[in-house]
Design a protein around this motif. Structure first.
Motif, short mmCIF file in Angstrom:
data_model
loop_
_atom_site.label_atom_id
_atom_site.label_comp_id
_atom_site.label_asym_id
_atom_site.label_seq_id
_atom_site.Cartn_x
_atom_site.Cartn_y
_atom_site.Cartn_z
N VAL A 1 0.86 -1.18 0.00
CA VAL A 1 0.00 0.00 0.00
C VAL A 1 0.89 1.22 0.00
O VAL A 1 2.07 1.17 0.33
N GLY A 2 0.32 2.34 -0.38
CA GLY A 2 1.07 3.58 -0.37
C GLY A 2 1.21 4.13 1.04
O GLY A 2 0.22 4.21 1.77
N VAL A 3 2.46 4.48 1.44
CA VAL A 3 2.71 5.03 2.77
C VAL A 3 3.44 6.36 2.59
O VAL A 3 4.35 6.48 1.77
N VAL A 4 3.02 7.33 3.40
CA VAL A 4 3.59 8.65 3.27
C VAL A 4 3.68 9.32 4.63
O VAL A 4 2.83 9.10 5.50
N GLN A 5 4.78 10.06 4.84
CA GLN A 5 4.87 10.94 6.00
C GLN A 5 4.68 12.37 5.52
O GLN A 5 5.33 12.83 4.58
N LEU A 6 3.78 13.07 6.21
CA LEU A 6 3.45 14.42 5.82
C LEU A 6 3.74 15.38 6.95
O LEU A 6 3.59 15.04 8.14
N ASP A 7 4.11 16.57 6.57
CA ASP A 7 4.15 17.66 7.53
C ASP A 7 2.70 18.01 7.85
O ASP A 7 1.92 18.38 6.96
N ALA A 8 2.34 17.86 9.13
CA ALA A 8 0.94 18.02 9.51
C ALA A 8 0.42 19.40 9.24
O ALA A 8 -0.77 19.60 8.99
N GLU A 9 1.28 20.39 9.27
CA GLU A 9 0.83 21.77 9.11
C GLU A 9 0.79 22.19 7.64
O GLU A 9 -0.14 22.84 7.19
N THR A 10 1.79 21.80 6.87
CA THR A 10 1.88 22.26 5.48
C THR A 10 1.37 21.23 4.48
O THR A 10 1.06 21.57 3.35
N GLY A 11 1.28 19.98 4.92
CA GLY A 11 0.86 18.93 4.00
C GLY A 11 1.94 18.56 3.00
O GLY A 11 1.65 17.90 2.00
N VAL A 12 3.19 18.93 3.24
CA VAL A 12 4.29 18.61 2.34
C VAL A 12 4.75 17.18 2.60
O VAL A 12 4.81 16.73 3.75
N PHE A 13 5.08 16.48 1.52
CA PHE A 13 5.58 15.12 1.64
C PHE A 13 6.94 15.15 2.36
O PHE A 13 7.87 15.83 1.92
N GLU A 14 7.09 14.39 3.44
CA GLU A 14 8.38 14.20 4.09
C GLU A 14 9.06 12.94 3.59
O GLU A 14 10.25 12.92 3.31
N GLN A 15 8.27 11.90 3.50
CA GLN A 15 8.81 10.63 3.03
C GLN A 15 7.68 9.88 2.33
O GLN A 15 6.54 9.85 2.82
N VAL A 16 8.00 9.26 1.20
CA VAL A 16 7.01 8.56 0.38
C VAL A 16 7.59 7.22 -0.06
O VAL A 16 8.77 7.14 -0.41
N ASN A 17 6.75 6.18 -0.04
CA ASN A 17 7.27 4.90 -0.53
C ASN A 17 6.98 4.73 -2.02
O ASN A 17 6.26 5.54 -2.65
N GLN A 18 7.52 3.68 -2.59
CA GLN A 18 7.44 3.47 -4.03
C GLN A 18 5.99 3.23 -4.47
O GLN A 18 5.57 3.69 -5.53
N ARG A 19 5.24 2.51 -3.65
CA ARG A 19 3.85 2.21 -4.02
C ARG A 19 3.03 3.49 -4.12
O ARG A 19 2.21 3.65 -5.01
N TYR A 20 3.30 4.42 -3.19
CA TYR A 20 2.57 5.69 -3.22
C TYR A 20 2.91 6.46 -4.49
O TYR A 20 2.03 7.03 -5.15
N ALA A 21 4.21 6.48 -4.82
CA ALA A 21 4.62 7.18 -6.04
C ALA A 21 3.98 6.54 -7.27
O ALA A 21 3.57 7.22 -8.21
N SER A 22 3.90 5.19 -7.26
CA SER A 22 3.29 4.49 -8.41
C SER A 22 1.82 4.84 -8.55
O SER A 22 1.30 4.96 -9.65
N LEU A 23 1.14 4.99 -7.39
CA LEU A 23 -0.27 5.35 -7.45
C LEU A 23 -0.47 6.69 -8.15
O LEU A 23 -1.43 6.88 -8.89
N LEU A 24 0.47 7.61 -7.91
CA LEU A 24 0.35 8.93 -8.52
C LEU A 24 0.97 8.99 -9.90
O LEU A 24 0.86 10.01 -10.60
N GLY A 25 1.68 7.92 -10.30
CA GLY A 25 2.27 7.89 -11.64
C GLY A 25 3.51 8.75 -11.76
O GLY A 25 3.79 9.25 -12.86
N LEU A 26 4.22 8.93 -10.66
CA LEU A 26 5.42 9.76 -10.67
C LEU A 26 6.60 8.97 -10.11
O LEU A 26 6.41 8.04 -9.31
N PRO A 27 7.84 9.35 -10.47
CA PRO A 27 9.01 8.71 -9.85
C PRO A 27 9.10 9.12 -8.39
O PRO A 27 8.63 10.18 -7.97
N LEU A 28 9.74 8.28 -7.61
CA LEU A 28 9.80 8.48 -6.17
C LEU A 28 10.47 9.81 -5.81
O LEU A 28 10.02 10.53 -4.91
N GLU A 29 11.52 10.17 -6.54
CA GLU A 29 12.28 11.36 -6.20
C GLU A 29 11.54 12.64 -6.54
O GLU A 29 11.96 13.74 -6.14
N ALA A 30 10.42 12.55 -7.27
CA ALA A 30 9.70 13.76 -7.66
C ALA A 30 8.70 14.23 -6.62
O ALA A 30 8.13 15.31 -6.75
#
Length: 795
Positions: free
Chosen positions: A113-142
């Protein structure tokens, strides 16, 4: 001898080396102290002894210092060992932590499943796994550094922001909901997101952990399932049969629109089966019978194939009307699917079918099928009781003429009134029916034992019918109509005669009544059968003669001013076995059978062909041929076209063709008659009114008709010299024709005295046996040429 060593824990094992160091140091200090005391004494030197005595505390001081040094060494040893142990433990802890982080990172990256760590205040991605990136159709580093809200569908952003705020404020520990994400290619997926707060990060920022799972396929299946359910519900609602689902507790959990429409009871009216039966069957006894019937059907369904056999029930609907319904259904998983079908339309259709099968729609009388059945029953009843009855067959006189002259709708109106009068004239115990067309049948049952008395009673009923039916009628067009019937009667008793035989006898008797002048009743006479057989044979021969061209056109000269000006074309039948058959015998039969139409067309074409041949003969070019046109032929919609086609095909001059019409035509649609005559008149065709004086001509009609000639009927000419009435009629016709600007011709002139009388009173044209009977074309030509030669000087 051994000493037990106490079992020390890992915590206390660190003190063992310190104790050892302390003990060893203490022992060395004690040994050094002892040496300071004992060695001087052993050496025996006075100086030494003096020094020892002067410093008696020195050994003890040395031992104390040694003990203190040992204690310090022991403490240092323990501290060093502790530091080493702590460093080792820290190294082990760090190694374990690094190993754990590696395992967590591996799980993080390899999660399904897609797993992500977010900044609770800004909603910015802190850490994202490969499955999450695949769900969005983007490379992990993007993804790091981008906001999660960028990928949320606009329609779901407000709800997601609200949940994040509640999570940040601590109102909820976690949340789970479904939302739409927009992939990099623009496509939309549905995900299920579970989010919770996981504390703070290295920079002190609040972190949320989100787990997302692609549920697009599940949503699609759920949507498909919902659509199927909605479609099924729509189908159930629109089914032409009522449906209801009954639970194990006998509660109606579902009913479609047709169910409610059929019985009228909605969910607000009744919710249980018992309540429905109370409404549908107010009568307790009938209700119990109906319930028992359905309960038995349900028990059989459970025991057998689950199908509740349909049965009919008479229910009372919400509006109070009684209705026949069919209740059936199936048993399923503790519930019952009940069907409720309104049988009222089917019952009405069955009744209509039965009515159509046995009753005539026009007159509402029993039709031929029901008549035959009742006649057969009457024969059986008469045989059992030894009593007689009578059969009357009625036919409306001249009905075809009415149909053709005033239209079929008026003919139908007459038949309906005839049926009504028949019903009123006959006792209800007897049967009045319509045989078909303009024929009616009356079955008089159980009239008595004596056939003579039965015949007298049938005669009395027949006379009552004749009297009732000869009264004037007012048809739908508002005009009066006079009609009569001819009745044929026959008496029956028992089963000696068949139904078909009785009908045949009554039909023969009716035919005899028509022969007797119509508007009368005749009983069956066996001699009629021979007449009917001869008539049937003649009709068949007539059809054969038409097909085999056995007919000929004879010509009777017409004279005016001493010259033959033309001829009347008269049809003759040369029968191969009987020779010439009189027109008086086959023309009426042709009229009745409808064969007069093709015969009339043949005469018309033959006359036109002859005119076309004469047009090239100077001696015959001025001849006019008159042909008779029957009303039936004239009423054909295409009559004008037929005449013009005959002229065109033959090349005959239209001015040499004269059509003789009877006065019967004037009883029909006079406007249609005039229209057809005018059309033909415009092409040069002439018209003569045949048999004038025998019909119902009126001066108003004569003035409107585009006629050229009046023909005095031979019945007046025959006695013109002996009967003053006939002489007056002949003179009146001549005067009338002259006043209207019409030529007048007399037919049937057989004596010179008759011709002279007509000549004297202004009728100069004539035809008859005085000159010649109708003769074949060759003889007529010879006669015409002979008369023409007499008019030429020197001949």
């Amino acid at each position: 001898m051994t000493f037990p060593v106490p079992c020390l824990s890992k915590k206390h094992r660190i003190f063992v080396p310190g104790v050892v160091v302390f003990v060893v140091g203490l022992c060395l200090s004690a040994a050094l102290g002892a040496a300071l005391i004992l060695v001087p004494q052993a050496l025996g030197g006075a100086g030494v002894r003096v020094a020892v005595r002067q410093q008696p505390l020195l050994p003890w001081l040395v031992m104390l210092v040694g003990a203190l040094v040992s204690l310090g060494l022991a403490a240092a040893t323990v501290r060093r060992l502790r530091r080493r142990r702590e460093a080792y433990a820290q190294a082990r802890t760090q190694a374990r932590a690094r190993h754990s982080d590696q395992r967590i990172q591996a799980l993080f990256n390899q999660a399904a499943v897609g797993v992500v760590q977010l900044d609770a205040e800004t909603g910015v991605f802190e850490q994202v796994n490969q499955r999450y990136a695949s769900l969005l159709g983007l490379p992990l580093e993007a993804l790091p550094g981008r906001r999660f809200s960028e990928f949320i569908h606009p329609g779901d952003r407000a709800e997601h922001a609200t949940l994040m705020q509640r999570l940040g404020r601590g109102e909820i520990q976690e949340y789970q909901h479904e939302l739409r994400l927009i992939r990099s290619d623009g496509s939309i997926i549905w995900v299920e997101e579970t989010a919770s707060s996981i504390g703070r990060g290295l920079r002190g920022q609040s972190l949320n952990l989100g787990v997302v799972q692609d549920v697009t396929e599940r949503r699609r299946l759920e949507q498909h399932h919902r659509e199927n359910e909605e479609r099924l519900r729509a189908v159930l609602q629109r089914l032409p049969v009522g449906l209801a689902i009954v639970s194990e507790a006998d509660e109606i959990v579902y009913r479609n629109d047709r169910f409610v429409h059929t019985c009228g009871y909605t969910e607000a009216d009744v919710t249980s089966v018992a309540g429905w039966w109370d409404k549908a069957y107010p009568d307790a006894q009938k209700r119990q019978q109906a319930c028992d019937q359905l309960q038995s059907a349900k028990m059989r369904a459970r025991a057998l194939d689950g199908k509740i056999q349909p049965a009919e029930y008479q229910i009372v609907c919400r509006d109070g009307t009684a209705r026949t319904v069919e209740i059936g259904g199936v048993a399923m998983d503790g519930q019952y699917l009940i069907t409720l079908e309104d049988l009222s339309p089917r019952k009405a259709a069955e009744e209509e079918i039965r009515y159509l099968a046995f009753y005539d729609l026009l007159t509402q009388l029993p039709n031929r099928r029901l008549l035959l059945d009742r006649l057969q029953q009457a024969l059986g009843a008469g045989a059992r009781r030894q009593r007689s009855g009578a059969l009357l067959m009625l036919d409306v006189d001249n009905f075809k003429t009415l149909n053709e002259t005033r239209g079929h709708d008026q003919g139908d109106a007459l038949l309906r009134q005839v049926a009504t009068r028949l019903r009123d004239s006959v006792d209800g115990a007897h049967t009045v029916g319509r045989q078909g067309g303009d024929e009616f049948v009356v079955v008089l049952e159980d009239l008595g034992e004596d056939p003579v008395q039965v015949a007298a009673m049938a005669q009395e009923v027949g006379q009552t019918i004749l009297q009732a039916l000869r009264q004037p009628y007012v048809l739908d067009d508002g005009q009066d109509c006079h009609a009569t019937v001819s009745i044929g009667a026959t008496v029956f008793q028992g089963l000696d005669d068949t139904v078909d035989e009785l009908l045949r006898r009554a039909d023969l008797a009716m035919y005899q009544a028509k022969k007797a002048g119509r508007d009368t009743l005749q009983f069956f006479d066996p001699r009629m059968q021979q007449v009917v057989r001869e008539r049937a044979t003649l009709e068949q021969d007539l059809r054969t003669g038409l097909a085999q061209q056995q007919f000929e056109l004879f010509f009777q000269p017409q004279v005016e001013g001493g010259s033959i000006i033309g001829a009347e074309g008269l049809l003759r039948w040369r029968h191969p076995g009987q020779g010439f058959i009189s027109p008086a015998n086959f023309i009426p039969l042709a009229e009745e059978s409808g064969l007069i139409v093709p015969l009339g067309e043949w005469v018309l074409h033959t006359a036109c062909e002859q005119l076309a041949r004469w047009a090239h003969d100077p001696a015959m070019a001025q001849m006019v041929v008159a042909v008779n046109v029957s009303p039936r032929q004239f009423y054909q919609a295409q009559f004008v076209d037929q005449v013009l086609a005959a002229l065109a095909l033959s090349g005959a001059p239209p001015s040499r063709l004269k059509l003789e019409l009877t006065e019967g035509l004037l009883l029909t649609d006079i406007d249609d008659t005039i229209e057809k005559m005018v059309q033909l008149k415009q092409h040069g065709v002439g018209f003569s009114l045949d048999d004038f004086g025998t019909g119902y001509s009126s001066l108003a009609y004569l003035k409107r008709l585009p006629l050229d000639q009046l023909k005095i009927d031979q019945s007046f000419v025959r006695d013109v010299l002996t009967d003053p009435n006939d002489a007056a009629i002949a003179k009146t016709i001549v005067a009338l024709g002259t006043s209207l600007g019409l030529r007048v011709i007399a037919e049937g002139v057989e004596t010179e005295a008759q011709r002279a009388f007509l000549q004297e009173h202004g009728c100069h044209a004539w035809q008859g046996y005085l000159l010649s009977p109708p003769v074949p074309m060759a003889q007529f030509e010879a006669l015409a040429r002979k008369w023409a030669a007499r008019q030429i000087p020197g001949h």
